[in-house]
Motif scaffolding. Structure first.
Motif, PDB file in Angstrom:
ATOM      1  N   GLU A   7      -5.098  12.328 -10.992  1.00 27.80           N
ATOM      2  CA  GLU A   7      -3.843  13.084 -10.910  1.00 27.80           C
ATOM      3  C   GLU A   7      -4.000  14.180  -9.869  1.00 27.80           C
ATOM      4  N   GLU A   9      -1.701  16.619  -9.275  1.00 25.42           N
ATOM      5  CA  GLU A   9      -1.100  17.872  -9.729  1.00 25.42           C
ATOM      6  C   GLU A   9      -1.991  18.508 -10.783  1.00 25.42           C
ATOM      7  N   ALA A  10      -2.511  19.681 -10.484  1.00 27.40           N
ATOM      8  CA  ALA A  10      -3.440  20.352 -11.396  1.00 27.40           C
ATOM      9  C   ALA A  10      -2.806  20.615 -12.762  1.00 27.40           C
ATOM     10  N   THR A  11      -1.540  21.022 -12.779  1.00 28.41           N
ATOM     11  CA  THR A  11      -0.867  21.327 -14.040  1.00 28.41           C
ATOM     12  C   THR A  11      -0.760  20.082 -14.916  1.00 28.41           C
ATOM     13  N   ALA A  12      -0.398  18.959 -14.331  1.00 29.74           N
ATOM     14  CA  ALA A  12      -0.286  17.710 -15.088  1.00 29.74           C
ATOM     15  C   ALA A  12      -1.651  17.270 -15.608  1.00 29.74           C
ATOM     16  N   GLN A  14      -4.195  19.198 -16.312  1.00 32.79           N
ATOM     17  CA  GLN A  14      -4.571  20.109 -17.392  1.00 32.79           C
ATOM     18  C   GLN A  14      -3.850  19.754 -18.688  1.00 32.79           C
ATOM     19  N   ARG A  15      -2.584  19.386 -18.584  1.00 29.72           N
ATOM     20  CA  ARG A  15      -1.830  18.988 -19.785  1.00 29.72           C
ATOM     21  C   ARG A  15      -2.426  17.730 -20.412  1.00 29.72           C
ATOM     22  N   ARG A  18      -5.654  18.706 -22.182  1.00 32.75           N
ATOM     23  CA  ARG A  18      -5.413  19.368 -23.474  1.00 32.75           C
ATOM     24  C   ARG A  18      -4.925  18.379 -24.526  1.00 32.75           C
ATOM     25  N   GLU A  35      -8.734  13.973  -8.017  1.00 35.30           N
ATOM     26  CA  GLU A  35      -7.471  14.386  -7.403  1.00 35.30           C
ATOM     27  C   GLU A  35      -6.887  13.345  -6.467  1.00 35.30           C
TER      28      GLU A  35
END
Length: 64
Positions: A7, A9-12, A14-15, A18, A35
């Protein structure tokens, strides 16, 4: 369980990390982030994973 997340996108990423951690708990042994498709390929060549989560726009690059 070992998971590879491909992925950009770092935010995606991380989600997903989690979510996997919360769902799998102690069964989760490792999450590896890549990445790019190339980094994902290198991770797959170097190690075995139980699950690969792939960003849909990247999937075309894996069939080359």
């Amino acid at each position: 369980m070992r998971i590879l997340i491909v992925e950009d996108e770092a935010t995606a990423a991380q989600r997903l990390d989690r979510l996997a951690t919360a769902y799998l708990g102690s069964r989760l042994k490792e999450i590896v982030h890549a990445e790019t498709v190339e980094r994902g390929r290198k991770a797959l060549a170097a190690s075995r994973f139980d699950l690969v989560l792939l960003d849909p726009p990247f999937d075309a690059g894996l069939h080359a």
